[in-house]
Every structure is written in C-alpha cells, then in structure tokens.
Design an enzyme around this catalytic site. Structure first.
Site, PDB file in Angstrom:
ATOM      1  N   ARG A   1       4.500  -5.961   9.335  1.00  0.00           N
ATOM      2  CA  ARG A   1       5.156  -5.710   8.050  1.00  0.00           C
ATOM      3  C   ARG A   1       6.351  -6.631   7.843  1.00  0.00           C
ATOM      4  O   ARG A   1       6.789  -6.853   6.715  1.00  0.00           O
ATOM      5  CB  ARG A   1       5.591  -4.244   7.971  1.00  0.00           C
ATOM      6  CG  ARG A   1       6.087  -3.838   6.608  1.00  0.00           C
ATOM      7  CD  ARG A   1       6.165  -2.335   6.453  1.00  0.00           C
ATOM      8  NE  ARG A   1       6.922  -1.710   7.526  1.00  0.00           N
ATOM      9  CZ  ARG A   1       7.093  -0.391   7.641  1.00  0.00           C
ATOM     10  NH1 ARG A   1       6.526   0.413   6.759  1.00  0.00           N
ATOM     11  NH2 ARG A   1       7.795   0.119   8.625  1.00  0.00           N
TER      12      ARG A   1
ATOM     13  N   SER B   1       3.956 -10.265   6.583  1.00  0.00           N
ATOM     14  CA  SER B   1       2.935 -10.454   5.556  1.00  0.00           C
ATOM     15  C   SER B   1       3.483 -10.372   4.130  1.00  0.00           C
ATOM     16  O   SER B   1       3.514 -11.378   3.409  1.00  0.00           O
ATOM     17  CB  SER B   1       1.806  -9.443   5.766  1.00  0.00           C
ATOM     18  OG  SER B   1       2.328  -8.124   5.835  1.00  0.00           O
TER      19      SER B   1
ATOM     20  N   VAL C   1       1.735  -1.422  -1.373  1.00  0.00           N
ATOM     21  CA  VAL C   1       0.988  -1.364  -0.121  1.00  0.00           C
ATOM     22  C   VAL C   1       1.911  -1.484   1.088  1.00  0.00           C
ATOM     23  O   VAL C   1       3.084  -1.827   0.980  1.00  0.00           O
ATOM     24  CB  VAL C   1      -0.106  -2.457  -0.076  1.00  0.00           C
ATOM     25  CG1 VAL C   1      -1.075  -2.269  -1.217  1.00  0.00           C
ATOM     26  CG2 VAL C   1       0.520  -3.843  -0.146  1.00  0.00           C
ATOM     27  N   GLU C   2       1.341  -1.198   2.282  1.00  0.00           N
ATOM     28  CA  GLU C   2       2.058  -1.207   3.555  1.00  0.00           C
ATOM     29  C   GLU C   2       3.315  -0.344   3.506  1.00  0.00           C
ATOM     30  O   GLU C   2       4.380  -0.710   3.991  1.00  0.00           O
ATOM     31  CB  GLU C   2       2.416  -2.642   3.974  1.00  0.00           C
ATOM     32  CG  GLU C   2       1.217  -3.433   4.462  1.00  0.00           C
ATOM     33  CD  GLU C   2       1.597  -4.733   5.160  1.00  0.00           C
ATOM     34  OE1 GLU C   2       2.776  -4.932   5.453  1.00  0.00           O
ATOM     35  OE2 GLU C   2       0.683  -5.531   5.411  1.00  0.00           O
ATOM     36  N   GLY C   3       3.172   0.822   2.916  1.00  0.00           N
ATOM     37  CA  GLY C   3       4.293   1.738   2.761  1.00  0.00           C
ATOM     38  C   GLY C   3       4.895   1.576   1.385  1.00  0.00           C
ATOM     39  O   GLY C   3       5.648   0.631   1.140  1.00  0.00           O
TER      40      GLY C   3
END
Length: 836
Positions: free
Chosen positions: A377, A380, A499-501
């Site tokens: 995280r 990206s 996304v990703e949290g």
C-alpha cells in the site's frame, strides 16, 4: 516567597523535561523544602506538612520495590478492566508491519539527523535502463483514449509486451526469472505508466503488489515458489487476488467465504483438503487471470487438522481452470477499463498443498495479508496517483502558459494562479511522500501506519490536483475525446480513493487507530503486560511501561510549554539542513510534542471509546499525517541538493501542511469532551495564539510562475513523465508549444513599439490569422526565416493543444479513432511542408 516558588516551577519543568529519575525528584523536593525553611520562607510545621504531602509520595514512587508492592498491582488491575476487548484479527492488524519514522513523530522529539542521513532513493543502472527503454516502449504502445473507446482494455500487443518483458514479475527475485527491482523502481514504473494510461498502470501494478507473488515470496513453500514464481515472472501465469466479499467490504476480517476441512478426491486419490465456497467482487485481473489467490475462512468441524492448529482466515492459490472456479465477467469502474470483475465458486475441493505455505499456514492468512499490505500500500496507489498528478500538472501548466484570453496568458490571472499553486505545491509534496515511503520499504520496513498515510493523503491530494486542473482547462476539460488529457483521470480518481482501504475508513480508523498503539513508545507494552499470563512478569513489565509512560507525558508537557513560550527556538539545530528551512523542522518538533501530549490525554480521558470517536481519531491522524508529509518534503529538498528553484514548492507545501495540522489540533481541542482540560492544553501548546498561516498570495504566485517557466525546476517537478512523440497527442503538442513560448515572447517584445504605434498589427492567436500575419511580416522583411518558423510552429502546436473533439451524430467515438490517426499523419505532413 516569589523566588522560592519560581524556583520550584523551573525545577519541576526541568525535571519533567529530562525525565529525571525518581531519586532526583526526591532530592529536589527535599532540597526545596530545606531551602524554604532555612530562608524563613516557611516554618517548621509547613515544612513537615510538605515533607508528608510531597516527599512521602515521591519516595513511594521512586522506590521500585515499594511501588510494585503497593501501587502497580492496583493500576494493572484497573488497566485490565478498562482496556477494550480485542479480537485476534484486530490484534493481528495492530501488530502487522513495522514502525519507522512514524514512531519518531509519536515520540515528541523526532531525530531529524537520523532521517536526513538516510540515502536518497535511487535506481541501479539496470533499473534506469528498463525505465528509459522498456517502459517507454510499453507507453508508446498504448493510448488512454483508444484503450477506453476501442479496446475496452489494453490492446493485445501492449498486454503481450508487458507479459513478455517482465512487467508482471518486477518484485520476483532473479533466481526465479524475475527482475528483482527495488521498491523505488516499482514505484517509478507505476508512476510513469500512470502518466500515459490508467489501465496499463493498474494491470502492471497489481501483480507486483498484494497478490500471489508477494505472498509466495514471504510465506510459500519451496515447492510452491519453484513452480509458480518462474511462471509468474515470465507472464505465463496471470495472477489476481480475491479478498473483498459483497457483505464484508472494508471489514475484510469478517469475510463470509468458507473452506471446510475435509477429505476429497484429487488426482485420483483420497486427499486432505478444503471444500471452498466464495463470492468475491472488485478483483483486478480477475476476468483474465490464470491463477486465483483466494482468501477464505477455514473451518474444521471434523477435527481433521492436527491438535493445536487453529483454523481461521487462510489464503490459497487455485488455477482458474480448476473445476468450479467462475471468472470472466467484468465490472466497469467509472469508465476505467483495467480488467476487474467478480469471481465465485461453490463447494470447490482444493488439496491442502494449494494453501499458501501449506497446512502450517492454515488460519494465518489475516496476518499474512496485513503484513504484505503494509508494504504494497506504500507503493501502488501513491505511485499511480503521483503519475496522474504529473499528467495533470504538465498538461495544465503548459496550457495555462500558451492559452490566451483578453490578450493575456490565462496563467497570469490570479484566480488561475491560485489553482496552479495548489497543483504544484501538492504535487511536490505527493512525490516526496511517494519517494520516502518507497525508501522505507527498500530499507526492509513494512510501514503499516506510513503506508496508510501515503495511500490516504496522496490519493486525496491527487483528487485536488485533478479538480484544479479541470477548473483551469474549462471547456476543454469537459469535452471527451483524444484531445482531452484529463477527463479520464477526473472520472477515475475516485477509484484510487476507494480501493486498498476506502479513504474514510483509512482516515478515521487506521492511521491514528493503529499508529496510537504501534508507534507509541509505551501503549503496546502496557497492553502486552496486561495480557501476560505470568503474574510476576506482567507486574514488572507493566510497572516499567506505565511509569515510563507517566514520565513521557510529563516530558512532553514540559516541552510543549517551552516550545509554546519560545516558538521551539530552543531546539538544537538540525545538522545538514538548509538554513531557510530550519523553522519548519522546529515547527514539526513543536507539533510532534503537542500531538504526543494530546494523544495521551485523549486515550486517558476517552479510553476504549476513542476508537468510536472517529472524528477525533481522524483529526489526530491528520496531525500525524501532515508531519510525515512535511518530513518527506524537507528530506526531498535535501536529497535533491537544495535547488533554490524548488524552494517555492517547499515553502508552499510545508506552510499549507502546517496550517492543516494546526487546524486539526484545534479541531480536537474544540471537540474534546473535557472542556477545562482542553482549554488548559490549548494554553499550554499555543499560549500566544495560533502560529501557522496558509501560504500567502505572493508565494502562490511564485509557485505558479515556476510551473510556467521552462527549465530544470519544472522538469524536476515532472520527472519521469512519459511524453509521446506524436503530433496528435495533446500533451506532446502542448509541450512543443510551451518550449517555443520564450522565443515567441521575445519576438512579440521586439515588435511591441511597432504595434503600439500602429505600424504593425498585433500578433494574432488563431492558426489561420497567424499564418497570414507571418507571411505578410516575412514578405515585408520584418522577421527572419528562423522567427517565421518559430511563430508558425508555435501557432500549429498551440492550435492542436487547445482543440476539443467532435464526433458523429450518434457519438460513435470508436469509429472516429481512425480519423484521429489520419489527422496525426496530416499534421506531420503539414509540419514537413512548412519546414521545407
């Protein structure tokens, strides 16, 4: 009496500041009372009372044996009662990853010399070659407009090139055929791809982030690594990882997908395995994947696992050709065309050896995911968002410089400069944050809190940059087509935010909620002591942690007072830091102390309810985040060699972040439930009022001017963008016109007296009129042949850069792709003809 009392205050602050040992406190109290009695300030009775009231408690607390017998057992029992309950998944999330510079910021006294001594992130010769060759070649094969309108994804040629040239195996070691690139290189590649095509960036980013390769590297068996990693590196396997369930969403620890441990048939024999059922969505690369990474909750109703093995969240690798695996359908996220879709399966039997790490890793999937996410995280989405922001800044700043209204470049209007200043300042800080976060990963860290900060704040600032760019572009920004370089980014920026949290979750629950425990020097130690089963060890550990915590709070209170009264001028100078930036280091020191103090009082007053007071938690996280962003910005300036052309970006972004941090701190105090304590803390931290202000208009003007000035400064801000060699590309044409602008302005300046006298018409803006004017001026001998080419080229490139697209009446944009290619070829022919 006054001097005696003043001595007591000064001595108390000094003892608190230096976290003096208990014996020194006892000695100081005794000396103070003796001096007061000897100097006739107090009488014998008063001295006796003070010895009992002050001396006895000091002796009790200074003596570890007495304290541990009479005080600490009661405190430990109280702590156990008020400590909120914590599930195993919550504990795994809190303990995943490592702490790094975030711990320094939590300490109240960050060690700047340690940060500045870290190496600047850099690329090896091999990495630099790949970035300048293969990455550029791949970028040249794609076009964001054609990807969305013609291919609805990447062209087959581009996708095959990415697989063949190792883009999907950048993190895989060379022993398995991968590139074994650094985290910083991974970040550089994703960022550069994002300046060209969002679908391309995402489809390269995901296999190198949280997914099968990352999990295999850390947790896979040797057999799994030997089989899958070479295939992933070569691109013969396309991976995806399925975590999100429709009814779990952001609460990934609550996934309902299950795998029942059982015996089943595999390759013709009875095998121990799991019968897995799942329904997943939002799975990037899911529709085209050949290898499905799957997270599910293992259960063992028949007790087939060995004693001591606790089932729970687990991860497995399943070939998508395996019977029962359903893939192929796609989501359509805001017109983004990267491959993303659902997957499902019902009672799909998989052998135990398909679990990542084999049977020993059953039930350990959540910790695996949290630890890998802590690193991925950080790279990206921050990298992709910086690439998007660089695209916006490059295109918008050039457009503002060359686009004229009311006979003036729009980039000179103050309203436009205000937007440009935000864009440039935000981008400088975003890129600095990206670089420092990638460096942390390369140094071996798994920075859980820092990765959350980078993900949230870089994506949010990217959203602000794109929005400001759209405002500057005006009508050009809202008309879809190949001439619009920003519309797709504007559409798709919420994807990075989600996304990703999701960002609301990340800000309200993760940044401070995880950081307050992980990065705090004492809280996690206290929690571990409270759950220790050995009573004696629990008491000793808790005693050390709790009274260390008390000393920590006292030291920060004293430091906050000193900083508030002096503006942090008493802080020792930071070695190897630019003189004009020292005030910012002192400012962060002051905020760090205030933040540490506020954190402890928030936890003390609110206790377990703090995790439900999300707005207070979010604001505390904002303070921590802004300090990290400032740290990254100051380090970048030092790493780059302190170029003075970059100073306006540093001043603007740091001043903006200081004002945001200050506002967040005031927001905590204004909403703190104990109003008296909040007032006392405000007077302690800001005794003379609020010291930090937003950047001035003049500073914003400097930033906007720097963005519209060709040279090394602008190129550093926009480093490693891809710019196509394409006469039909709006960014490329904008840059070509922008590069000619200084010569055009010099020619205009030379003609200014003639224009004012009426002897010569003003240089027109439109392409047709410009050609006529240039031809007339050349025929009259007023301009040289070189000047004629400069003006003609500028007019042509500027005309292309400001145009918008139109389509057939049915808006069949895909059918007009060929028209664009024909236009590109025609423009090349025009350029060659004029050159002749």
């Amino acid at each position: 009496m006054g001097m005696w009392m003043l001595a007591a205050v000064v001595a108390t602050v000094a003892l608190m500041l230096f976290q003096a040992a208990g014996a020194l406190w006892v000695a100081a109290i005794a000396l103070w009372i003796v001096v007061g009695y000897a100097g006739d300030v107090i009488d014998a009775l008063a001295a006796a009372v003070m010895l009992v009231v002050l001396g006895a408690p000091a002796v009790l607390l200074a003596s570890k044996s007495l304290r541990r017998s009479l005080v600490s057992p009661h405190l430990l029992a109280l702590f156990k009662r008020i400590l909120p309950s914590m599930s195993e998944t919550e504990r795994d999330a809190l303990e995943a990853g490592t702490t790094w510079w975030d711990a320094d910021l939590f300490s109240g006294k960050p060690d700047w010399n340690k940060l500045l001594s870290l190496p600047a992130p850099s690329l090896s010769d091999e990495e630099q070659s790949f970035l300048g060759n293969e990455v550029n070649q791949l970028c040249a094969l794609v076009d964001d407009w054609e990807s969305t309108q013609l291919w609805q994804g990447l062209s087959p040629q581009a996708w095959q090139f990415a697989r063949d040239r190792g883009f999907l195996g950048m993190i895989i070691p060379k022993q398995y055929g991968g590139k074994q690139f650094s985290a910083y290189m991974h970040s550089q590649v994703v960022m550069k791809l994002s300046t060209r095509c969002s679908a391309l960036a995402v489809q390269v980013m995901v296999p190198n982030s949280l997914g099968p390769a990352e999990l295999l590297l850390h947790y896979g068996t040797d057999a799994q690594k030997d089989y899958y990693l070479p295939r992933l590196a070569a691109g013969t396997e396309v991976p995806c990882f399925a975590l999100t369930s429709p009814y779990a969403g952001s609460d990934a620890a609550a996934i309902p997908d299950t795998g029942v441990v059982c015996m089943g048939q595999f390759e013709g024999r009875e095998t121990l395995g799991l019968r897995v059922s799942w329904t997943k969505r939002y799975i990037t690369l899911g529709p085209v994947a050949t290898l499905l990474g799957l997270a599910f909750r293992a259960v063992d109703p028949d007790k087939l696992l060995p004693p001591g093995v606790e089932p729970g969240i687990s991860c497995a690798l399943i070939p998508t050709t395996h019977a029962g695996v359903v893939i192929g359908r796609r989501h359509w996220p805001l017109n983004a065309v990267f491959q993303n879709g659902p997957t499902s399966g019902s009672d799909v039997f998989i052998p135990m050896q398909w679990v990542i790490g084999g049977q020993p890793q059953i039930g350990k999937g959540w910790r695996m995911l949290m630890e890998c996410l802590a690193a991925g995280r950080a790279i990206s989405l921050p990298s992709a968002s910086v690439g998007t922001a660089k695209l916006a800044v490059r295109g918008t700043s050039a457009y503002a410089a060359i686009r004229r209204q009311f006979k003036t470049a729009i980039g000179k209007f103050e309203g436009v400069q205000e937007a440009l200043a935000r864009m440039g300042g935000n981008l400088y800080m975003m890129d600095a944050t990206r670089k420092l976060s990638a460096l942390a990963v390369d140094l071996g860290e798994k920075p859980a809190v820092i990765s959350a900060i980078a993900k949230y704040h870089v994506t949010e600032r990217a959203r602000a940059v794109v929005n400001d760019g759209m405002d500057v572009l005006g009508g050009k920004g809202i008309c879809m087509g190949p001439s619009n370089f920003l519309a797709r980014a504007y559409q798709q920026i919420p994807i990075a935010v989600t996304v990703e949290g999701a960002n609301i979750l990340t800000r309200c629950l993760i940044i401070f909620g995880q950081g307050a425990i992980r990065a705090h020097p004492y809280v996690l130690k206290e929690m571990h002591a409270s759950t220790e089963t050995d009573g004696r060890k629990a008491l000793l550990d808790f005693d050390d942690a709790f009274f260390g915590h008390v000393g920590f709070v006292c030291a920060n209170a004293a430091r906050a007072l000193c900083y508030g009264l002096t503006g942090a001028l008493l802080k020792p100078e930071v070695r190897a830091a630019a003189e004009d930036m020292l005030r910012y280091y002192r400012a962060v020191d002051r905020l760090s102390t205030a933040f540490a103090l506020m954190t402890d009082f928030a936890m003390f007053v609110l206790g377990g309810s703090l995790k439900r007071r999300e707005r207070i938690s979010a604001r505390l996280g904002d303070i921590l985040s802004q300090m990290y962003l400032i740290s990254a910005t100051l380090k970048r300036f030092e790493d780059d060699g302190r170029p003075q052309a970059d100073a306006p970006y540093v001043h603007w972004s740091v001043q903006d972040a200081l004002a945001r941090a200050q506002n967040a701190l005031i927001g905590v105090l204004d909403n703190f439930p104990n109003r008296a304590l909040a007032l006392a803390l405000r007077l302690l931290v800001f005794p003379f009022g609020l010291p930090y202000r937003e950047p001035s208009d003049a500073l914003g003007g400097e930033v906007a001017e720097a963005m519209q000035t060709a040279g090394p400064g602008r190129e550093r801000l926009l480093a490693d963008c891809f710019v196509a060699d394409d006469f039909g590309d709006p960014i490329a044409c904008g840059e070509l016109a922008f590069a000619l602008l200084p010569q055009v302005e010099a020619i205009e300046h030379r003609f200014k007296p003639a224009v004012h006298s009426g002897a010569l018409a003003a240089i027109p803006q439109s392409l047709v009129e410009m050609r006529e004017w240039v031809a007339d001026a050349a025929a009259s001998g007023l301009i040289t042949a070189e000047e004629r080419h400069v003006l003609s080229d500028f007019a042509r490139y500027a005309d292309i850069s400001i145009q918008v697209d139109d389509f057939s009446a049915d808006l069949n944009a895909a059918a007009d792709v060929g028209r664009r290619q024909a236009m590109t070829e025609r423009r090349k022919e025009m350029a060659e003809a004029e050159a002749e």
